[in-house]
Design an enzyme around this catalytic site. Structure first.
Site, PDB file in Angstrom:
ATOM      1  N   SER A  52     -74.993 -54.378  15.819  1.00 41.10           N
ATOM      2  CA  SER A  52     -73.646 -54.199  15.265  1.00 41.10           C
ATOM      3  C   SER A  52     -72.721 -55.219  15.900  1.00 41.10           C
ATOM      4  O   SER A  52     -72.967 -55.672  17.028  1.00 41.10           O
ATOM      5  CB  SER A  52     -73.123 -52.799  15.591  1.00 41.10           C
ATOM      6  OG  SER A  52     -71.759 -52.689  15.248  1.00 41.10           O
ATOM      7  N   TYR A 107     -71.576 -45.509  21.809  1.00 40.57           N
ATOM      8  CA  TYR A 107     -72.114 -46.245  20.650  1.00 40.57           C
ATOM      9  C   TYR A 107     -72.095 -47.749  20.920  1.00 40.57           C
ATOM     10  O   TYR A 107     -73.095 -48.438  20.713  1.00 40.57           O
ATOM     11  CB  TYR A 107     -71.307 -45.918  19.385  1.00 40.57           C
ATOM     12  CG  TYR A 107     -71.792 -46.703  18.179  1.00 40.57           C
ATOM     13  CD1 TYR A 107     -72.998 -46.391  17.560  1.00 40.57           C
ATOM     14  CD2 TYR A 107     -71.066 -47.789  17.685  1.00 40.57           C
ATOM     15  CE1 TYR A 107     -73.465 -47.131  16.474  1.00 40.57           C
ATOM     16  CE2 TYR A 107     -71.520 -48.523  16.598  1.00 40.57           C
ATOM     17  CZ  TYR A 107     -72.716 -48.191  15.996  1.00 40.57           C
ATOM     18  OH  TYR A 107     -73.186 -48.920  14.930  1.00 40.57           O
TER      19      TYR A 107
END
Ligand SMILES: NC(=O)c1ccc[n+]([C@@H]2O[C@H](COP(=O)([O-])OP(=O)(O)OC[C@H]3O[C@@H](n4cnc5c(N)ncnc54)[C@H](OP(=O)(O)O)[C@@H]3O)[C@@H](O)[C@H]2O)c1
Length: 258
Positions: free
Chosen positions: A135, A148
């Site tokens: 990501s 995360y």
């Protein structure tokens, strides 16, 4: 001649489903995985491409689930996209630690375990292509979803290290770094109503196409999404972490209803 075989995890929806469509469109049989029964509907849609699709419902946040999925793969894999992942909104001390540990189990432990199994086999055969969905979150500290961002930094670092370790073996490793993408991800992470969720406008089909193209070329990393996201990734390489953290905090704060 048998068609090449690809594995896609987290293939029931979002970026993973679109990655699976890419493999099917390019003539791959598929093993597709997700945690719940929606994977059967995804498999049905993927069969429309005229390829064979095996759906495996398994929880990749557990060692048993990873072993179940690996054991179900019917023949050697030509490619694999380890894409399953979960998010979790909330500050570190205000989020239940059980949910944070669960995120680490799915986004980190499951990826390490499955990548080890898949790559061991690919290296032994001297060929194969692995995609890890990282990501753009991997490029910044993540106040408002700290575990995360840390998990995706782990995945990004792992992917780049594996690409280097396997150079010259016939096996390539590619990381896909999507920016905010229009899937169920932010709702499921409890981040609805934040600026980051509202900015999630990129099309998962486009992100997946960029990931697939990079995998095919054996590139180490591709930023998935609009030119804006690609520019953000470049700028993130220059900005101090403290500045990125402060901006990230703003993006994960719930906005007043408009
Ligand atoms: N959307 C974004 O803005 C964005 C940006 C950057 C990176 N990413 C990454 O892209 C990947 C896909 O995200 P997405 O946006 O497509 O999210 P999504 O629409 O929520 O899809 C997530 C997929 O992962 C599967 N999954 C979750 N937990 C699992 C588990 N324990 N075992 C097996 N499968 C599991 C889900 O299956 P079930 O429904 O069965 O749980 C689903 O198929 C993730 O790794 C995410 O971190 C997303």
């Amino acid at each position: 001649m048998a068609r090449p075989l690809a594995l896609v995890t987290g293939a029931s929806r979002g970026i993973g489903l679109e990655l699976a469509h890419q493999f099917a469109r390019h003539g791959h049989d598929l093993v597709v995985n997700a945690e719940d029964t929606a994977i059967d509907d995804a498999a049905k849609a993927l069969r429309e491409h005229g390829v064979e699709v095996l759906a495996v419902q398994a929880d990749l946040g557990t060692e048993a689930g990873v072993a179940q999925l690996a054991g179900a793969v019917p023949r050697p894999l030509d490619a694999a996209a380890l894409n399953a992942g979960v998010g979790l909104g909330g500050t570190f001390l205000d989020s239940p630690v059980a949910e944070q540990l669960r995120l680490v189990d799915v986004d980190v432990r499951g990826v390490v375990h499955l990548a080890h199994l898949v790559l061991s086999d690919m290296r032994a055969r001297g060929r194969g292509k692995l995609l890890l969905t990282s990501s753009i979150a991997s490029t910044m500290p993540g106040p408002g979803q700290p575990v995360y961002n840390a998990a995706k930094s782990f995945v990004q670092s792992l992917a780049e290290a594996l690409a280097d370790e396997l150079r010259g073996t016939g096996v390539t490793v590619t990381s896909l770094m999507p920016g905010p993408t229009n899937t169920d991800f932010f709702r499921r992470a409890g981040l609805e109503g934040t600026l980051i969720a509202r900015s999630a406008v990129d099309d998962p089909a486009k992100v997946a196409a960029q990931g697939y193209a990079a995998l095919e070329k054996g590139r180490t990393t591709v930023v998935g999404g609009s030119p804006m996201v690609k520019a953000q990734a470049l700028v993130n390489g220059l900005l101090p972490d403290q500045v990125k953290a402060a901006a990230h905090r703003v993006f994960t704060t719930t906005l007043p209803r408009s």
